[in-house]
Design an enzyme around this catalytic site. Structure first.
Site, mmCIF file in Angstrom:
data_model
loop_
_atom_site.group_PDB
_atom_site.id
_atom_site.type_symbol
_atom_site.label_atom_id
_atom_site.label_comp_id
_atom_site.label_asym_id
_atom_site.label_seq_id
_atom_site.Cartn_x
_atom_site.Cartn_y
_atom_site.Cartn_z
ATOM 1 N N CYS A 116 -7.291 13.835 46.132
ATOM 2 C CA CYS A 116 -7.259 12.802 45.093
ATOM 3 C C CYS A 116 -6.039 12.995 44.184
ATOM 4 C CB CYS A 116 -8.549 12.842 44.278
ATOM 5 S SG CYS A 116 -8.725 11.454 43.140
ATOM 6 N N CYS A 117 -5.807 14.236 43.742
ATOM 7 C CA CYS A 117 -4.631 14.512 42.903
ATOM 8 C C CYS A 117 -3.344 14.203 43.663
ATOM 9 C CB CYS A 117 -4.602 15.981 42.467
ATOM 10 S SG CYS A 117 -5.717 16.369 41.114
ATOM 11 N N CYS A 205 -7.945 13.756 34.062
ATOM 12 C CA CYS A 205 -8.714 12.565 34.409
ATOM 13 C C CYS A 205 -10.153 12.687 33.902
ATOM 14 C CB CYS A 205 -8.717 12.366 35.925
ATOM 15 S SG CYS A 205 -7.107 11.930 36.592
ATOM 16 N N CYS A 208 -12.868 14.653 35.863
ATOM 17 C CA CYS A 208 -12.522 16.052 36.152
ATOM 18 C C CYS A 208 -12.234 16.863 34.891
ATOM 19 C CB CYS A 208 -11.308 16.101 37.082
ATOM 20 S SG CYS A 208 -11.560 15.174 38.610
ATOM 21 N N CYS A 233 -3.122 21.207 39.912
ATOM 22 C CA CYS A 233 -3.189 20.025 40.780
ATOM 23 C C CYS A 233 -1.972 19.894 41.668
ATOM 24 C CB CYS A 233 -3.342 18.767 39.934
ATOM 25 S SG CYS A 233 -1.978 18.577 38.806
#
Length: 244
Positions: A116-117, A205, A208, A233
């Site tokens: 996702c990152c 985010c 997270c 990340c």
């Protein structure tokens, strides 16, 4: 503007200098080729220092599409407060849409935050940095003793440089503590993200990031379901030192 420069020599000359001195040198060497990375957290201190040296400072921010409403408001408040443009980078829909379609919106809780990152943060960042010669971040050594204790004041970017095009990275706040940063914010009454008033220290985010408890380290509020060694990340991949 002189390129290239001897990073080791300059790092040594800046070892005991203030963050403002680091920024002044960065602007002297790179001028408008220097971009400030602003995440909507306490790195507003970096932006404030840079703006006081160069009112035309170039600033960019990453909008992952998953930030807190407070962070979006803060980015806008900062843009207005300093009267600057902020180049907001967003994920490539050609990568994001198939990912969400296949894995949904919360896959990172099951299989880690890396993918996702990669799509929401690393790809837009890479796209931005491919067009610049130097950037400055608000990274500090005290943000994560495990992965950031080696943060250098200036370095050749280990994650995004290429042999043909070296990218220079400045971390002017490297030697500041969280206490120093907040003393600066309070003393100069500069804007800050309202989430800081609710126990959030390290802000990323929304899914997270969570507040931390008294005496918990700030990075424990990020990707808390994963091992401590995974709490980067990839934006600052050079921080992850091989333990051989």
């Amino acid at each position: 503007m002189s390129h290239p420069f001897d990073v080791a020599e300059i790092a040594a000359s800046l070892a005991s200098k203030s963050p403002q001195d680091v920024l002044k040198l960065a602007f002297e060497h790179f001028g408008d080729d220097l971009w400030i990375s602003f995440s909507g957290a306490e790195d507003v201190v970096l932006l404030d220092m840079a703006w006081k040296i160069n009112k035309n400072v170039k600033v960019f921010s990453l909008d992952t599409g998953r930030l807190h409403p407070e962070t979006y408001r803060f980015i806008e408040k900062t843009r207005e407060h300093y009267g600057i443009e902020i180049d907001v980078m967003t994920p490539d829909p050609r990568l994001l849409e198939p990912f969400v379609k296949e894995k949904g919106l919360f896959s990172f809780y099951k299989d880690g935050h890396g993918e996702c990152c990669g799509i929401r943060k690393i790809e837009p960042l890479k796209r931005k940095l491919s067009t610049v010669t130097a950037w400055a971040t608000g990274q500090r050594k005290d943000q994560s003793p495990g992965t950031r204790s080696q943060v250098a004041v200036v370095e050749v970017d280990g994650a995004f440089s290429t042999p043909e095009k070296p990218l220079y990275k400045f971390n002017p706040l490297a030697n500041m503590s969280s206490e120093d940063v907040w003393a600066y914010i309070r003393m100069l009454e500069i804007p800050y993200n309202s989430l800081h008033e609710r126990g959030f220290i390290s802000i990323g985010c929304e899914p997270c990031t969570r507040p931390v408890l008294p005496n918990q380290h700030e990075r424990e509020g990020r990707w808390w379901w994963e091992e401590a060694t995974q709490k980067e990340c990839g934006l600052h991949a050079g921080n992850l030192i091989s333990k051989g």
